[in-house]
Each structure stands twice: as C-alpha cells, then as structure tokens.
Motif scaffolding. Structure first.
Motif, PDB file in Angstrom:
ATOM      1  N   UNK A   4      52.977  15.188 -55.760  1.00 10.23           N
ATOM      2  CA  UNK A   4      52.139  15.368 -57.070  1.00 10.23           C
ATOM      3  C   UNK A   4      52.260  13.964 -57.743  1.00 10.23           C
ATOM      4  N   UNK A   5      53.131  13.217 -57.534  1.00  8.31           N
ATOM      5  CA  UNK A   5      53.156  11.887 -58.181  1.00  8.31           C
ATOM      6  C   UNK A   5      52.293  10.972 -57.610  1.00  8.31           C
ATOM      7  N   UNK A   6      51.769  11.122 -56.571  1.00  4.80           N
ATOM      8  CA  UNK A   6      51.090  10.209 -55.591  1.00  4.80           C
ATOM      9  C   UNK A   6      49.692  10.537 -55.166  1.00  4.80           C
ATOM     10  N   UNK A   7      49.466  11.795 -55.347  1.00  2.00           N
ATOM     11  CA  UNK A   7      48.173  12.175 -55.105  1.00  2.00           C
ATOM     12  C   UNK A   7      47.362  13.023 -56.060  1.00  2.00           C
ATOM     13  N   UNK A   8      46.474  12.742 -56.600  1.00  4.59           N
ATOM     14  CA  UNK A   8      45.669  13.442 -57.504  1.00  4.59           C
ATOM     15  C   UNK A   8      45.676  15.037 -57.181  1.00  4.59           C
ATOM     16  N   UNK A   9      45.625  15.787 -58.012  1.00  2.00           N
ATOM     17  CA  UNK A   9      46.025  17.170 -57.934  1.00  2.00           C
ATOM     18  C   UNK A   9      45.258  18.066 -59.064  1.00  2.00           C
ATOM     19  N   UNK A  10      44.543  18.892 -58.812  1.00  2.00           N
ATOM     20  CA  UNK A  10      43.997  19.950 -59.808  1.00  2.00           C
ATOM     21  C   UNK A  10      44.688  21.292 -59.615  1.00  2.00           C
TER      22      UNK A  10
ATOM     23  N   UNK B 177      44.279  15.624 -53.199  1.00  2.00           N
ATOM     24  CA  UNK B 177      43.203  14.735 -52.412  1.00  2.00           C
ATOM     25  C   UNK B 177      44.257  13.598 -52.417  1.00  2.00           C
ATOM     26  N   UNK B 178      43.813  12.556 -51.129  1.00  3.27           N
ATOM     27  CA  UNK B 178      44.292  11.379 -50.942  1.00  3.27           C
ATOM     28  C   UNK B 178      43.367  10.375 -50.394  1.00  3.27           C
ATOM     29  N   UNK B 179      43.358   9.207 -51.027  1.00  4.36           N
ATOM     30  CA  UNK B 179      42.095   8.394 -50.296  1.00  4.36           C
ATOM     31  C   UNK B 179      42.581   7.334 -49.335  1.00  4.36           C
ATOM     32  N   UNK B 180      41.794   7.355 -48.051  1.00  4.75           N
ATOM     33  CA  UNK B 180      41.875   6.274 -47.360  1.00  4.75           C
ATOM     34  C   UNK B 180      40.589   5.517 -46.985  1.00  4.75           C
ATOM     35  N   UNK B 181      40.593   4.311 -47.408  1.00  4.36           N
ATOM     36  CA  UNK B 181      39.477   3.462 -47.634  1.00  4.36           C
ATOM     37  C   UNK B 181      38.153   4.196 -48.290  1.00  4.36           C
ATOM     38  N   UNK B 182      37.217   4.606 -47.595  1.00  3.47           N
ATOM     39  CA  UNK B 182      35.982   5.166 -48.063  1.00  3.47           C
ATOM     40  C   UNK B 182      36.027   6.585 -47.870  1.00  3.47           C
ATOM     41  N   UNK B 183      37.260   7.284 -47.366  1.00  2.35           N
ATOM     42  CA  UNK B 183      37.241   8.678 -47.253  1.00  2.35           C
ATOM     43  C   UNK B 183      38.228   9.236 -48.284  1.00  2.35           C
ATOM     44  N   UNK B 184      37.885  10.553 -48.945  1.00  4.99           N
ATOM     45  CA  UNK B 184      39.018  11.112 -49.740  1.00  4.99           C
ATOM     46  C   UNK B 184      39.091  12.476 -48.963  1.00  4.99           C
ATOM     47  N   UNK B 185      40.333  12.750 -48.715  1.00  4.24           N
ATOM     48  CA  UNK B 185      40.980  13.684 -47.804  1.00  4.24           C
ATOM     49  C   UNK B 185      41.334  14.720 -48.729  1.00  4.24           C
TER      50      UNK B 185
ATOM     51  N   UNK C  86      33.892  13.200 -47.945  1.00  2.00           N
ATOM     52  CA  UNK C  86      35.175  13.943 -48.250  1.00  2.00           C
ATOM     53  C   UNK C  86      35.270  14.699 -46.855  1.00  2.00           C
ATOM     54  N   UNK C  87      36.613  14.690 -46.676  1.00  2.00           N
ATOM     55  CA  UNK C  87      37.119  15.435 -45.567  1.00  2.00           C
ATOM     56  C   UNK C  87      38.228  16.423 -45.527  1.00  2.00           C
ATOM     57  N   UNK C  88      38.278  17.425 -44.813  1.00  4.36           N
ATOM     58  CA  UNK C  88      39.311  18.350 -44.855  1.00  4.36           C
ATOM     59  C   UNK C  88      39.246  19.137 -43.385  1.00  4.36           C
TER      60      UNK C  88
END
Length: 158
Positions: A51-57, A71-79, A113-115
């Motif tokens: 929760x400290x590292x990844x944006x969470x709603x 979510x977490x980001x890797x380059x141009x993809x938001x997982x 966006x990827x899931x």
C-alpha cells in the motif's frame, strides 16, 4: 444504503483491506476449489508495504471499506490488480467505479491498462469486457489456475 465513495487508500487501511481481501478472494477460492490463491496468502506486513508502494483506491460506505483496487506501473503499462468487492456488495457497480477511478488518474505516458482474472470468473470477465478490456492471452498462474489476461488501450490525447 448510501452509494460507495471512491477515495485513495493508504498503509493505515491495511487491516481492513486484508479482511476484505480474504472475504472477496475466498469466494474465488470456492470457484476454483483452491485455498492457495496468492491474495489469500498475503500477510498484513506484505499488504501494508504494498500500500505504501502502489496507488490504491478504496470504496467506502459509511465507515466500512467495501471494495478496493491497486495498480503498479511498468513503463507505458499500468497493471491493475487486487480488484475486490465485499461479497455482500457485489452487483452494485462498485467494481466498475473502482476501474473508472483508476482510469481517471492514469499517469502521463501510460498507453495501456492490463489485468488478469481466473478463467472461471465469468462475472469478472463480463465486467472487464463491458468497460473496454480485451483478452490478449491465457496461461497458468503460479497455482496452476488458468488466468485470462486482458488489456485496454487508452485513447491518446489529441
């Protein structure tokens, strides 16, 4: 019952989010007849750190957290991951609103966006397809459950 309010979550929400996570993913575990799904094995300390590292709603009704998404980001993809809604709150649009909150706050430079979800999670698959995700592949996850990977391409600003 009042509509859920979607707001950012943080490390102080870890205890309630972990309880929600166990409840939400226990219903998935029943579908797959497996109790070793990664969300059911995550510890409080692991979640608090995440929760400290990844944006969470979180979706909140009154004082109760009834849904969440990370979510977490890797380059141009938001997982997008750990999408969860309390079992007694499912079917009320909370999952759709959590996904919309992520889309409303996509960082610059993100193109997709990827899931993923399990292949038997038909409600999840319907939701993701309804909001614009398309299947891009299937492969077994760490527990052997077949996972369906989906992506959504974002419109580029004109």
């Amino acid at each position: 019952m009042s509509e859920a309010k979607i707001v950012r979550a943080g490390p102080d929400d870890a205890g309630e989010l972990l309880t929600l996570q166990y409840a939400a993913f226990l219903s998935e575990a029943r579908v797959y007849e497996r109790l070793d799904l990664p969300p059911l094995k995550q510890t409080f300390d692991e979640l608090r750190s995440e929760l400290g590292d990844h944006p969470t709603w979180k979706a909140v009704v009154g004082t109760r957290i009834v849904g969440s998404i990370r979510v977490h980001r890797e380059e141009d993809v938001l997982h997008v991951g750990r999408i969860m809604v309390a079992p007694d709150q499912q079917g009320r649009g909370i999952g759709s609103r959590l996904l919309a909150a992520v889309e409303d706050d996509v960082p610059a430079g993100v193109e997709r966006l990827s899931l993923f979800t399990g292949f038997l999670s038909t409600g999840n698959l319907r939701l993701y397809e309804r909001v614009g995700y398309r299947e891009v592949g299937r492969r077994p996850g760490p527990t052997g459950v077949m996972l369906v990977y989906l992506e959504k391409t974002l419109a580029t600003p004109g």
